[in-house]
Design an enzyme around this catalytic site. Structure first.
Site, PDB file in Angstrom:
ATOM      1  N   ASN A  62      73.693  55.760 -17.050  1.00  0.00           N
ATOM      2  CA  ASN A  62      72.611  55.329 -18.120  1.00  0.00           C
ATOM      3  C   ASN A  62      73.597  55.251 -19.547  1.00  0.00           C
ATOM      4  O   ASN A  62      74.554  56.153 -19.846  1.00  0.00           O
ATOM      5  CB  ASN A  62      72.116  56.985 -18.114  1.00  0.00           C
ATOM      6  N   CYS A  73      68.184  53.710 -17.613  1.00  0.00           N
ATOM      7  CA  CYS A  73      68.665  54.403 -16.882  1.00  0.00           C
ATOM      8  C   CYS A  73      69.551  53.664 -16.288  1.00  0.00           C
ATOM      9  O   CYS A  73      70.237  53.171 -15.889  1.00  0.00           O
ATOM     10  CB  CYS A  73      67.765  54.650 -16.044  1.00  0.00           C
ATOM     11  N   GLU A  75      70.444  54.024 -12.632  1.00  0.00           N
ATOM     12  CA  GLU A  75      69.696  52.780 -12.018  1.00  0.00           C
ATOM     13  C   GLU A  75      69.787  51.773 -11.954  1.00  0.00           C
ATOM     14  O   GLU A  75      70.269  50.806 -11.812  1.00  0.00           O
ATOM     15  CB  GLU A  75      68.646  53.007 -11.100  1.00  0.00           C
TER      16      GLU A  75
END
Ligand code: THU
Length: 158
Positions: A62, A73, A75
């Site tokens: 992040n 984030c 991901e």
């Protein structure tokens, strides 16, 4: 009127040691990558590792910002990096870990789910999700669809 229901299956492992060796290694890599998180505001470090079809890995953490909404984030950092460097390679798995132990493993936020499902549909191959937080149990989902039922996707635009 019809009453309908959904049943979502996922695996819960009591310990990382119950995973296969490849997945244990991916979790180790994700945990080691936590140090690269830039989370001076929330202090909540998240790491994500994409395992590509050829065995390569692309990592992300992040990245926060003083103008809060400008951060991203782990991901999305990871999968955007993976798909911008290797647009023709499928992502087999994404492993997500956090530094903190939380009440349950931290699974992707809504916006990340939407981004992940875009690529899952585009590559026409499920992305396995493995999530672990601190010393918690591990959850494994076989597809992004399992954490984003009724997803919106580009097909609706046609
Ligand atoms: N965060 C992630 O990186 N992934 C998640 O799935 C949940 C939240 C980050 C965003 C922000 O930097 C911090 O965690 C606190 O919300």
């Amino acid at each position: 009127m019809k009453k309908k229901s959904l049943n979502i299956e996922y695996l819960e492992y009591d310990s990382v040691t119950d995973l296969n060796s490849e997945e244990r290694e991916l979790i180790t890599q994700a945990d080691e990558n936590l140090k690269n998180a830039y989370a001076p505001y929330s202090k909540f470090k998240v790491s994500a590792v994409c395992k590509m079809e050829d065995g390569g890995v692309v990592k992300g953490t992040n990245q926060e910002n003083g103008a809060y909404p400008s951060g991203l984030c782990a991901e999305r950092v990871a999968i955007f990096a993976a798909k911008s460097q290797f647009p023709d390679k499928n992502v087999d798995k994404i492993v997500i870990t956090t530094e903190q132990t939380t009440r349950s493993p931290v699974s992707p936020c809504g916006a990340c789910r939407q981004v992940l499902i875009e690529y899952e549909l585009a590559q026409n191959q499920s992305i396995v999700l493995i999530v672990k937080s601190g010393d918690s149990k591990v959850w494994k989902f076989k597809s992004v669809k399992d954490i984003l039922p009724f997803a919106f996707d580009g097909e609706f635009l046609k």
